[in-house]
Design an enzyme around this catalytic site. Structure first.
Site, PDB file in Angstrom:
ATOM      1  N   SER A 178       0.835  -1.199   0.000  1.00  0.00           N
ATOM      2  CA  SER A 178       0.000   0.000   0.000  1.00  0.00           C
ATOM      3  C   SER A 178       0.874   1.255   0.000  1.00  0.00           C
ATOM      4  CB  SER A 178      -0.939  -0.047   1.210  1.00  0.00           C
ATOM      5  OG  SER A 178      -1.881   0.982   1.179  1.00  0.00           O
ATOM      6  N   ASP A 251      -8.148  -4.846  -6.182  1.00  0.00           N
ATOM      7  CA  ASP A 251      -7.557  -3.922  -5.216  1.00  0.00           C
ATOM      8  C   ASP A 251      -7.709  -2.476  -5.705  1.00  0.00           C
ATOM      9  OD1 ASP A 251      -5.998  -2.398  -3.523  1.00  0.00           O
ATOM     10  OD2 ASP A 251      -4.289  -3.739  -3.551  1.00  0.00           O
ATOM     11  N   HIS A 344      -7.655  -5.065  -1.059  1.00  0.00           N
ATOM     12  CA  HIS A 344      -6.388  -4.430  -0.681  1.00  0.00           C
ATOM     13  C   HIS A 344      -5.740  -5.098   0.528  1.00  0.00           C
ATOM     14  CE1 HIS A 344      -3.406  -1.320  -0.631  1.00  0.00           C
ATOM     15  NE2 HIS A 344      -3.728  -0.909   0.581  1.00  0.00           N
TER      16      HIS A 344
END
Length: 359
Positions: A178, A251, A344
Site C-alpha cells: 500500500s 484492489d 487491498h
C-alpha cells in the site's frame, strides 16, 4: 522468486506492528537479525507517520538486507489523506512525483514550497561528490538539526551505507504494501536520482543503489507521471528486471491516483496480477486501471462476495495457517459495499505468494 516474494510480503505485514513485536518476530520467529526500526517525521503532518524497519538474514556476513516500509493503516486518517492526495511536484529529469509521498520521506513540505527548491539544489550538489556533504531533504535547518525528528530518506539511506559496509556480500531488497509500497518505490527512485552522468549518490564500494537486488511492492498506488515511469524503468529494469509490482484482483488502492489526462499518474514495469483464485498473469497494467467502468463495479462486488464465501473454507482447503480472523471477515463484508477495499488486504497478497505459481 517465490521465496523472496514470501519474505517481502511477510516483512510488509510485520511493518504494521510496533517495534517490540517486530523485534520478537524477526529475531525469535524468523531466526534472522533486526538491524533497526525507524519512526520518521513528516513535517507537513507534524507527526511521526512514516515507519520502516531493516533486517538481515543473519547477524554476520549477511547475504540479504531487507528494508520494509509500513503501509496504510486502516484507521489512520493521515495515511488515507496521503494515499488520496493527488498533488504532485516536478523534479528535473525525474518528472512529476506525488507530493504526499515526498513529504512522507521527509524531503519537503508544501507549506514551505521553497523546501522543494532547496531539495533540488541539494540533489545537484550531492550528485557531484562521492559522499553527501549536505542532507538531501530541503526542509529548514531547524528541522534538520532536531535529533528527535528522523527524516526517512536521509536517515535510512545513511543507515544503509553503514549496514552494507558491514555486510560486504549482502544484496539489498526494498519492499512495502500500500502506502509502504509507494514509499519503497520513491525511496528507490531517490537512490538512483541522486546521480550525475551515471555516478551514483553513494559512489563508494558500499554504493546502496548498486547493491539493490529487487524492489517488491504489494497493492502499491501510483507514484509519478510518464517521465517518472520512464526513469524508473531505465534504472530498475534494464538490463535486468528488479521491480515486481504485485496486484491482487480488484484492489482499489493499486488503481489510484488516476491514470488519465487530468491526473497523469502512471505505473511502470509489468504488473504481476493475481486473479481471485491466485493464478498469475503478467500484464502491462492491471485490468480496469481507474475502476471507472460499470463492468468493474459489478465484477468487483461479485468478486468480493466470492472472496467472502471462500474465506470461510480457506483453512479446510489449504490448512490452518490460512484461517482468517474476524477482522478480515469484517473487511471482506465492507468490500461488498465499497468495491476494492477487501481486495487491498495483505491477507490476499500473502495468499497470492503462497498459493500462486512457483515463479
Amino acid at each position: 522468486s517465490k521465496a523472496v516474494a514470501d519474505v517481502c510480503a511477510m516483512a510488509s505485514k510485520v511493518a504494521y506492528e510496533n517495534p517490540k513485536f517486530i523485534e520478537f518476530v524477526v529475531n525469535q520467529n524468523w531466526k534472522m537479525h533486526l538491524l533497526g526500526t525507524y519512526n520518521c517525521w513528516n513535517e507537513f503532518q507534524k507527526n511521526n507517520s512514516t515507519q520502516a524497519f531493516i533486517f538481515a538474514d543473519r547477524e554476520t556476513d549477511a547475504g540479504a538486507i531487507v528494508l520494509a516500509f509500513r503501509g496504510t493503516e486502516a484507521f489512520n486518517a493521515y495515511d488515507w489523506c496521503t494515499d488520496l492526495d493527488f498533488s504532485w511536484y516536478e523534479l528535473p529529469q525525474l518528472g512529476r512525483v506525488h507530493l504526499g509521498f515526498l513529504e512522507a520521506l521527509g524531503l519537503g513540505d508544501r507549506n514551505r514550497m521553497q523546501s522543494f527548491q532547496r531539495l533540488k539544489q541539494n540533489i545537484y550538489e550531492n550528485s557531484r561528490t562521492p559522499l553527501p556533504q549536505t542532507p538531501t531533504s530541503g526542509l529548514p535547518d531547524f528541522v534538520l538539526s532536531d535529533e528527535t525528528k528522523l527524516l526517512a530518506y536521509d536517515h535510512i539511506s545513511a543507515e544503509l551505507v553503514t549496514i552494507l559496509r558491514n555486510h560486504r556480500n549482502a544484496k539489498l531488497y526494498i519492499t512495502g504494501h500500500s502506502l509502504g509500497g509507494a514509499l519503497a518505490t520513491l525511496f528507490t527512485a531517490m537512490l538512483f536520482y541522486n546521480r550525475e552522468e551515471n555516478r551514483v549518490f553513494y559512489n563508494t564500494e558500499d554504493d546502496v543503489a548498486r547493491r539493490l537486488a529487487a524492489l517488491y511492492t504489494f497493492g502499491q498506488p501510483r507514484v509519478g507521471d510518464k517521465s517518472f515511469a520512464s526513469f524508473m524503468d531505465t534504472s530498475l529494469n534494464k538490463p535486468t528486471m528488479r521491480y515486481f509490482r504485485v496486484v491482487y484482483n480488484n484492489d482499489m488502492v493499486a488503481r489510484v491516483p488516476f491514470d488519465n489526462s487530468l491526473f497523469g499518474f502512471k505505473h511502470f514495469g509489468n504488473c504481476c496480477y493475481f486473479t481471485y483464485n491466485y493464478t498469475l498473469q503478467i500484464l502491462p497494467d492491471e485490468p480496469f486501471p481507474n475502476f471507472f467502468s460499470p463492468v468493474y463495479m459489478v465484477l468487483s462486488r461479485l468478486y468480493a462476495l466470492f472472496e467472502l464465501v471462500q474465506s470461510f473454507f480457506m483453512s479446510y482447503r489449504y490448512g490452518g495457517e490460512f484461517s482468517e480472523t474476524r477482522l478480515s471477515t469484517v473487511a471482506r463484508i465492507a468490500g461488498l459495499l465499497v468495491p476494492g477495499i477487501a481486495g487491498h488486504s495483505l491477507v490476499n497478497y500473502i495468499n497470492c505468494v503462497r498459493l500462486g505459481p512457483d515463479h
